[in-house]
Design a protein around this motif. Structure first.
Motif, mmCIF file in Angstrom:
data_model
loop_
_atom_site.group_PDB
_atom_site.id
_atom_site.type_symbol
_atom_site.label_atom_id
_atom_site.label_comp_id
_atom_site.label_asym_id
_atom_site.label_seq_id
_atom_site.Cartn_x
_atom_site.Cartn_y
_atom_site.Cartn_z
ATOM 1 N N ALA A 84 8.815 -42.364 15.486
ATOM 2 C CA ALA A 84 8.765 -43.635 14.752
ATOM 3 C C ALA A 84 7.893 -44.669 15.454
ATOM 4 C CB ALA A 84 10.177 -44.187 14.565
ATOM 5 N N ASP A 85 7.687 -44.509 16.748
ATOM 6 C CA ASP A 85 6.810 -45.434 17.480
ATOM 7 C C ASP A 85 5.333 -45.198 17.164
ATOM 8 O OD1 ASP A 85 8.796 -46.898 19.025
ATOM 9 O OD2 ASP A 85 9.136 -45.003 20.070
ATOM 10 N N TYR A 86 5.030 -44.066 16.513
ATOM 11 C CA TYR A 86 3.639 -43.693 16.244
ATOM 12 C C TYR A 86 3.321 -43.510 14.767
ATOM 13 C CZ TYR A 86 3.495 -42.771 21.221
ATOM 14 O OH TYR A 86 3.548 -42.907 22.577
ATOM 15 N N ILE A 87 4.326 -43.088 13.984
ATOM 16 C CA ILE A 87 4.079 -42.720 12.587
ATOM 17 C C ILE A 87 5.034 -43.496 11.688
ATOM 18 C CG2 ILE A 87 4.033 -40.827 10.921
ATOM 19 C CD1 ILE A 87 3.669 -38.929 13.368
ATOM 20 N N ASP A 88 4.458 -44.288 10.776
ATOM 21 C CA ASP A 88 5.270 -45.071 9.839
ATOM 22 C C ASP A 88 5.080 -44.502 8.438
ATOM 23 O OD1 ASP A 88 6.847 -46.971 8.674
ATOM 24 O OD2 ASP A 88 5.315 -48.541 8.715
ATOM 25 N N ARG A 89 5.646 -43.324 8.213
ATOM 26 C CA ARG A 89 5.564 -42.659 6.913
ATOM 27 C C ARG A 89 6.953 -42.155 6.552
ATOM 28 N NH1 ARG A 89 0.582 -40.277 5.227
ATOM 29 N NH2 ARG A 89 1.797 -39.503 3.469
ATOM 30 N N PRO A 90 7.609 -42.733 5.598
ATOM 31 C CA PRO A 90 8.954 -42.256 5.227
ATOM 32 C C PRO A 90 8.895 -40.874 4.574
ATOM 33 C CG PRO A 90 8.231 -43.976 3.724
ATOM 34 C CD PRO A 90 7.187 -43.867 4.787
ATOM 35 N N GLY A 91 9.965 -40.094 4.773
ATOM 36 C CA GLY A 91 10.116 -38.836 4.062
ATOM 37 C C GLY A 91 9.417 -37.637 4.662
ATOM 38 N N ILE A 92 8.851 -37.787 5.855
ATOM 39 C CA ILE A 92 8.223 -36.629 6.502
ATOM 40 C C ILE A 92 9.066 -36.207 7.700
ATOM 41 C CG2 ILE A 92 5.864 -37.130 5.744
ATOM 42 C CD1 ILE A 92 5.401 -38.193 8.644
ATOM 43 N N TYR A 93 8.997 -34.925 8.002
ATOM 44 C CA TYR A 93 9.795 -34.381 9.098
ATOM 45 C C TYR A 93 8.971 -33.383 9.883
ATOM 46 C CZ TYR A 93 13.345 -36.485 6.254
ATOM 47 O OH TYR A 93 14.061 -37.398 5.526
ATOM 48 N N PRO A 94 9.251 -33.245 11.195
ATOM 49 C CA PRO A 94 8.500 -32.282 12.003
ATOM 50 C C PRO A 94 8.763 -30.843 11.549
ATOM 51 C CG PRO A 94 9.903 -33.688 13.398
ATOM 52 C CD PRO A 94 10.226 -33.999 11.978
ATOM 53 N N ALA A 95 7.712 -30.056 11.540
ATOM 54 C CA ALA A 95 7.817 -28.616 11.273
ATOM 55 C C ALA A 95 7.764 -27.941 12.644
ATOM 56 C CB ALA A 95 6.682 -28.155 10.380
ATOM 57 N N GLY A 96 8.913 -27.825 13.284
ATOM 58 C CA GLY A 96 8.968 -27.317 14.656
ATOM 59 C C GLY A 96 9.131 -28.473 15.622
ATOM 60 N N ARG A 97 9.142 -28.125 16.887
ATOM 61 C CA ARG A 97 9.377 -29.134 17.918
ATOM 62 C C ARG A 97 8.461 -28.896 19.105
ATOM 63 N NH1 ARG A 97 13.988 -31.801 16.984
ATOM 64 N NH2 ARG A 97 14.328 -32.488 19.094
ATOM 65 N N LEU A 98 8.334 -29.915 19.916
ATOM 66 C CA LEU A 98 7.726 -29.815 21.240
ATOM 67 C C LEU A 98 8.682 -30.510 22.192
ATOM 68 C CD1 LEU A 98 3.920 -30.677 20.847
ATOM 69 C CD2 LEU A 98 4.878 -28.557 21.737
ATOM 70 N N ASP A 99 8.879 -29.917 23.359
ATOM 71 C CA ASP A 99 9.756 -30.516 24.354
ATOM 72 C C ASP A 99 9.243 -31.884 24.778
ATOM 73 O OD1 ASP A 99 11.331 -28.213 24.440
ATOM 74 O OD2 ASP A 99 10.054 -27.324 25.976
ATOM 75 N N LEU A 100 10.127 -32.671 25.338
ATOM 76 C CA LEU A 100 9.787 -33.994 25.861
ATOM 77 C C LEU A 100 8.597 -33.930 26.810
ATOM 78 C CD1 LEU A 100 10.983 -36.923 25.805
ATOM 79 C CD2 LEU A 100 12.189 -36.306 27.900
ATOM 80 N N ASP A 101 8.582 -32.892 27.667
ATOM 81 C CA ASP A 101 7.537 -32.784 28.688
ATOM 82 C C ASP A 101 6.350 -31.933 28.252
ATOM 83 O OD1 ASP A 101 9.163 -30.574 28.737
ATOM 84 O OD2 ASP A 101 9.420 -30.527 30.892
ATOM 85 N N SER A 102 6.239 -31.644 26.956
ATOM 86 C CA SER A 102 5.079 -30.942 26.413
ATOM 87 C C SER A 102 4.276 -31.902 25.555
ATOM 88 C CB SER A 102 5.527 -29.743 25.570
ATOM 89 O OG SER A 102 6.231 -28.813 26.359
ATOM 90 N N GLU A 103 3.003 -31.583 25.396
ATOM 91 C CA GLU A 103 2.089 -32.441 24.649
ATOM 92 C C GLU A 103 1.433 -31.634 23.534
ATOM 93 O OE1 GLU A 103 -0.665 -34.433 27.633
ATOM 94 O OE2 GLU A 103 0.290 -32.873 28.837
ATOM 95 N N GLY A 104 0.758 -32.327 22.652
ATOM 96 C CA GLY A 104 -0.107 -31.647 21.720
ATOM 97 C C GLY A 104 0.310 -31.671 20.277
#
Length: 179
Positions: free
Chosen positions: A29-49
């Protein structure tokens, strides 16, 4: 249908809210202000990309569900210098506590031209490091980190570069674009 490619910075949670009792961390939410979208998968806190977000449940499942075997390519900085036996082991599959991994594509690469990480990866004069390109077709919890550790080379930095045909090309950390 919306499909967003986001370059997740180190230390950002892969969710839109911070409901933990621990330290307050940045979220999507600190980067993307688009309602109704969700991550397809995850990345750990200490991973990037690369993180894909969508409003299409079917596409989300196709990207995230291991049964579809969508290839995910990572640029991985590891401790030490993996020999041919370590690379071959990654390519054949590695035994982890939760069973054998599927075979991966793994190769040594020159250090990629990436953005600086904040905080930087710890540097030790006496311990060399190596970059690998690793492509997997499943998505177990912390799988790439566990695979490199299993062959004797702990991960220092992990950047997911691509998912299927989508890549981070030209996308700076913390930025997003529609596909």
């Amino acid at each position: 249908m919306a499909l967003i490619l986001f370059n997740k910075p180190y230390g950002v949670l892969c969710q839109f809210t911070n409901e933990s009792t621990g330290p307050v961390r940045p979220t999507l939410a600190d980067y993307i202000d688009r309602p109704g979208i969700y991550p397809a998968g995850r990345l750990d806190l200490d991973s990037e990309g690369l993180l894909l977000l969508t409003d299409d449940g079917r596409l989300q499942a196709q990207i995230a569900n291991p049964r579809y075997k969508t290839p995910k390519t990572y640029l991985v900085q590891v401790e030490g210098e993996p020999d041919e036996a370590a690379i071959t082991a990654l390519c054949r599959g590695v035994r982890l506590k939760d069973g054998m991994t599927l075979p991966a594509q793994a190769e040594r690469i020159d250090p990629p031209a990436l953005w600086p990480r904040d905080p930087p990866v710890r540097f030790r004069k006496t311990v060399p490091d190596t970059w690998l390109r690793l492509t997997i077709r499943e998505g177990r919890n912390r799988q790439v980190r566990r695979m490199t550790a299993a062959v004797g080379h702990p991960t220092l930095r992990l950047v997911r570069w691509s998912i299927g045909d989508w890549t981070l090309d030209g996308l700076p950390p913390g930025e997003w674009r529609e596909a």
